[in-house]
Design an enzyme around this catalytic site. Structure first.
Site, PDB file in Angstrom:
ATOM      1  N   ASP A  34     -62.793  50.964 -20.941  1.00 57.10           N
ATOM      2  CA  ASP A  34     -61.792  50.141 -22.021  1.00 57.10           C
ATOM      3  C   ASP A  34     -62.388  48.707 -22.315  1.00 57.10           C
ATOM      4  O   ASP A  34     -62.587  48.183 -21.366  1.00 57.10           O
ATOM      5  CB  ASP A  34     -60.393  50.166 -21.538  1.00 57.10           C
ATOM      6  CG  ASP A  34     -60.046  49.650 -20.118  1.00 57.10           C
ATOM      7  OD1 ASP A  34     -59.599  48.651 -20.163  1.00 57.10           O
ATOM      8  OD2 ASP A  34     -60.444  50.194 -19.337  1.00 57.10           O
ATOM      9  N   GLU A 122     -47.587  45.847 -18.625  1.00 60.43           N
ATOM     10  CA  GLU A 122     -47.780  45.217 -17.157  1.00 60.43           C
ATOM     11  C   GLU A 122     -47.339  44.174 -16.962  1.00 60.43           C
ATOM     12  O   GLU A 122     -47.713  43.221 -15.977  1.00 60.43           O
ATOM     13  CB  GLU A 122     -49.505  45.233 -16.856  1.00 60.43           C
ATOM     14  CG  GLU A 122     -50.218  44.653 -18.076  1.00 60.43           C
ATOM     15  CD  GLU A 122     -51.667  44.820 -17.963  1.00 60.43           C
ATOM     16  OE1 GLU A 122     -52.214  44.195 -17.044  1.00 60.43           O
ATOM     17  OE2 GLU A 122     -52.264  45.525 -18.677  1.00 60.43           O
TER      18      GLU A 122
END
Length: 240
Positions: A34, A122
């Site tokens: 990613d 997150e």
């Protein structure tokens, strides 16, 4: 003792090292990365020529108005070189979930066979946890209703177990835990993708890159985590 040492090496495919290492996955796993603008401009032709990459997630958007400066380039290049691609939105808890969802949907041109959209959660961002969860739920509901699929939720294991466990159990999960041992969530929920490191060194990418694994075949990845328009799904179901 030599036999025992050999067994340890054989069953430890994610051995740690003090140096950055290339992707090193067990034979049953599909390897992926990613990326965002942090990796600078990527030469995807070199990436696919020099090492096996089965999928890649690209940062698309953040909050209500930020678009990653290299998203469009990465998104187009991945389709051109034939790497299974997915886009993720970095969620900010202080932002409106509806506006963040609309921003993502306007930015990302989903094509049949792309990986499911991803909500990266997150941070609490100094807002009440209940607010963070509600705005995230709004994002998920809007994207799901528009694309007719359940987005993937990305988070690290600590954050997921502290804030998200039990909240979004019906959504696919992409979990980050940098370790040699496969993560086991305290809720017993199964994850779909594991981000097991952030120190990958690949030809074609000038900076270290996150390392991910999907345990299964390319056909399983397509069946479980890829997006197709509702009309195509209906046509496939009706076919003899």
């Amino acid at each position: 003792m030599r036999f025992l040492a050999a067994l340890i090496l054989l069953f430890s495919p994610f051995r740690s090292s003090n140096n950055a290492t290339p992707l090193a996955l067990p034979s049953i796993g599909l390897q992926g990365v990613d990326v965002s603008h942090y990796q600078d401009k990527i030469d995807w032709d070199v990436v696919v020529a020099k090492q096996p990459i089965h999928f890649a997630f690209v940062k698309a958007t953040e909050n209500c108005d930020y678009t990653d400066s290299l998203f469009c380039q990465n998104w187009a290049d991945l389709r051109r070189v034939g790497v299974r691609r997915g886009a993720y939105h970095f969620f900010r808890a202080y932002g409106c979930g509806a506006e963040q969802a609309e921003h993502f949907l306007k930015t990302v041109d989903m094509q049949p066979g792309d990986l499911l959209p991803v909500l990266d959660i997150e941070r609490v961002d100094n807002v009440p946890v209940e607010t963070m969860l509600e705005e995230a739920r709004i994002w998920l509901q809007i994207v799901e209703s528009r694309l007719h699929c359940r987005p993937i939720i990305y988070s690290n294991q600590f954050f997921y177990e502290k804030y998200l466990a039990g909240q979004f159990e019906d959504y696919p999960l992409w979990v980050a835990r940098y370790t040699d041992i496969r993560p086991i969530l305290n809720t017993g929920k199964n994850w779909d993708i594991w981000q097991y490191g952030n120190d990958g060194c690949l030809d074609g990418i000038c900076r270290k890159v996150d390392k991910n694994v999907f345990y299964g075949t390319p056909e399983m990845l397509e069946q479980r985590l890829c997006w197709y328009p509702k009309t195509e799904i209906a046509a496939a179901a009706a076919a003899p």
